[in-house]
Design a protein around this motif. Structure first.
Motif, mmCIF file in Angstrom:
data_model
loop_
_atom_site.group_PDB
_atom_site.id
_atom_site.type_symbol
_atom_site.label_atom_id
_atom_site.label_comp_id
_atom_site.label_asym_id
_atom_site.label_seq_id
_atom_site.Cartn_x
_atom_site.Cartn_y
_atom_site.Cartn_z
ATOM 1 N N ILE A 152 0.856 -7.023 -7.536
ATOM 2 C CA ILE A 152 -0.258 -6.091 -7.778
ATOM 3 C C ILE A 152 -0.415 -5.965 -9.284
ATOM 4 O O ILE A 152 0.583 -5.792 -10.002
ATOM 5 C CB ILE A 152 0.033 -4.672 -7.247
ATOM 6 N N GLU A 153 -1.648 -6.046 -9.742
ATOM 7 C CA GLU A 153 -1.864 -5.997 -11.194
ATOM 8 C C GLU A 153 -2.895 -4.931 -11.542
ATOM 9 O O GLU A 153 -4.059 -5.042 -11.176
ATOM 10 C CB GLU A 153 -2.325 -7.379 -11.677
ATOM 11 N N ASN A 154 -2.416 -3.875 -12.159
ATOM 12 C CA ASN A 154 -3.313 -2.882 -12.751
ATOM 13 C C ASN A 154 -4.336 -2.321 -11.763
ATOM 14 O O ASN A 154 -5.504 -2.182 -12.107
ATOM 15 C CB ASN A 154 -4.057 -3.559 -13.908
ATOM 16 N N LEU A 155 -3.869 -1.974 -10.589
ATOM 17 C CA LEU A 155 -4.779 -1.474 -9.541
ATOM 18 C C LEU A 155 -5.048 0.018 -9.731
ATOM 19 O O LEU A 155 -4.117 0.819 -9.832
ATOM 20 C CB LEU A 155 -4.164 -1.710 -8.154
ATOM 21 N N VAL A 180 -11.242 -4.332 -2.365
ATOM 22 C CA VAL A 180 -10.911 -5.735 -2.096
ATOM 23 C C VAL A 180 -9.935 -6.241 -3.151
ATOM 24 O O VAL A 180 -10.196 -6.137 -4.365
ATOM 25 C CB VAL A 180 -12.176 -6.623 -2.114
ATOM 26 N N LEU A 181 -8.812 -6.785 -2.669
ATOM 27 C CA LEU A 181 -7.808 -7.369 -3.572
ATOM 28 C C LEU A 181 -7.823 -8.881 -3.438
ATOM 29 O O LEU A 181 -8.054 -9.416 -2.345
ATOM 30 C CB LEU A 181 -6.399 -6.880 -3.201
ATOM 31 N N ASN A 182 -7.547 -9.550 -4.532
ATOM 32 C CA ASN A 182 -7.339 -10.998 -4.520
ATOM 33 C C ASN A 182 -6.295 -11.305 -5.583
ATOM 34 O O ASN A 182 -6.441 -10.871 -6.734
ATOM 35 C CB ASN A 182 -8.654 -11.740 -4.808
ATOM 36 N N HIS A 183 -5.232 -11.993 -5.190
ATOM 37 C CA HIS A 183 -4.120 -12.270 -6.110
ATOM 38 C C HIS A 183 -3.667 -11.006 -6.847
ATOM 39 O O HIS A 183 -3.435 -11.025 -8.048
ATOM 40 C CB HIS A 183 -4.519 -13.343 -7.135
ATOM 41 N N GLY A 184 -3.576 -9.903 -6.126
ATOM 42 C CA GLY A 184 -3.046 -8.667 -6.699
ATOM 43 C C GLY A 184 -4.019 -7.854 -7.526
ATOM 44 O O GLY A 184 -3.702 -6.743 -7.950
ATOM 45 N N LYS A 185 -5.230 -8.404 -7.754
ATOM 46 C CA LYS A 185 -6.198 -7.668 -8.584
ATOM 47 C C LYS A 185 -7.348 -7.158 -7.726
ATOM 48 O O LYS A 185 -7.774 -7.857 -6.801
ATOM 49 C CB LYS A 185 -6.783 -8.590 -9.656
#
Ligand SMILES: Nc1ncnc2c1ncn2[C@@H]1O[C@H](COP(=O)(O)OP(=O)(O)OP(=O)(O)O)[C@@H](O)[C@H]1O
Length: 283
Positions: free
Chosen positions: A23-26, A237-242
């Motif tokens: 997860i990146e900076n959600l 919607v997430l994709n590759h943690g973003k």
């Protein structure tokens, strides 16, 4: 509980496993009395998000704040999973069914109320002596369990072994069990997995009415777009943690980034018949 009140605030959440940033900076919000869905392809980070939220993982960075109506602002990212459920009243179900298969359905719901009963038993003295306070608490727990089984339409199987029940019934029992714990935020991980189209449509109606009637927030991870597009007030919607998009179902269906990363051009599985609540709204 105030309708539409922001219940959960996620700020700059990052979860890193070695070199992999799951997860990146959600950042996102979830509201009371609403269904917020988190969607995305396999490996997008959805379950990792639930694991951070419910104390199974300690996030690498970021804040998960619950506005509890009685207890104020609670930082979920600093709590143990047992306290997330007990104190913050954030309750989850899992992708794979986790009922005790040899116990009856009712016993499964009693186990979910173990904490309340343990307090009433004053950690076993009153329980051992079968005092009135403990008897009252057990009767209330049974009532609560039967009420939720009834609300989920599975009261008639209360005395049956949970593991002998059809898959769709077990999914409902899991939700009844989660509701017994008194959630203010209910996190459901793929509740429609393995259900047939009729069961999925019924589940959609049920989740909408639970959120609206009980005033609880529902966070939903789901791959079945016919469910997601009908049940959700808001979709992330997430994709590759973003996070690549968020909005109402109509906005998400029309978002070209979401179509190319996840939904696909030809996916019309979510454009079928309107749900009963949609029909009555327009009647
Ligand atoms: N405990 C862990 N250790 C290492 N990597 C992990 C761990 N948990 C998840 N991951 C990785 O993090 C990424 C996101 O996984 P996650 O299970 O959150 O995705 P998902 O969106 O829930 O996928 P699915 O739709 O298939 O359930 C994946 O690459 C996964 O392999």
């Amino acid at each position: 509980m105030t309708i539409g009140h922001p219940l959960l605030s996620v700020e700059n959440l990052t979860m890193q496993f070695g070199g992999l940033r799951a997860i990146e900076n959600l950042s996102m919000l979830a509201h009371a009395a609403q269904v917020t869905s988190v969607i995305g392809p396999n490996g997008a980070g959805k379950t990792t998000f639930f694991n951070c939220l419910t104390g199974f993982y300690r996030p690498t960075r970021g804040a998960l704040t619950l506005s509890h109506p009685k207890r104020g602002e609670l930082r979920l990212d600093a709590m143990r999973s047992v306290d997330v459920a007990r104190t913050a009243q954030v309750v989850r179900t899992f992708q794979n069914i986790r009922l005790f298969p040899r116990m009856t359905v009712l016993e499964n719901l009693m186990v979910a109320q173990h904490n309340t009963l343990q307090r009433a038993s004053r950690f076993s003295i009153a329980g051992a002596l079968n005092l009135a306070s403990y008897r009252r608490a057990s009767e209330q727990a049974i009532d609560n369990a039967l009420t939720w089984l009834g609300r989920l339409g599975v009261r008639d199987v209360a005395e049956k072994a949970a593991g002998d029940m059809p898959y769709g019934v077990q999914r409902r029992v899991e939700i009844a069990r989660a509701m017994c714990a008194g959630p203010i935020l209910l996190c459901l991980d793929e509740p429609a997995a393995g259900l047939n189209p009729r069961e999925s449509a019924e589940l959609t109606e049920l989740l909408r009415s639970l959120a609206k009637e009980q005033g609880i927030g529902i966070l939903l991870i789901e791959h079945d777009m016919s469910v997601v597009m009908k049940v959700s007030d808001h979709i992330v919607v997430l994709n590759h943690g973003k996070k690549i998009a968020e909005g109402c179902p109509a906005e998400i269906k029309a978002n070209p980034d979401v179509v190319s990363a996840y939904l696909g051009e030809d996916d019309d599985s979510y454009t079928d018949e309107p749900m009963p609540h949609e029909r009555s709204a327009h009647a």
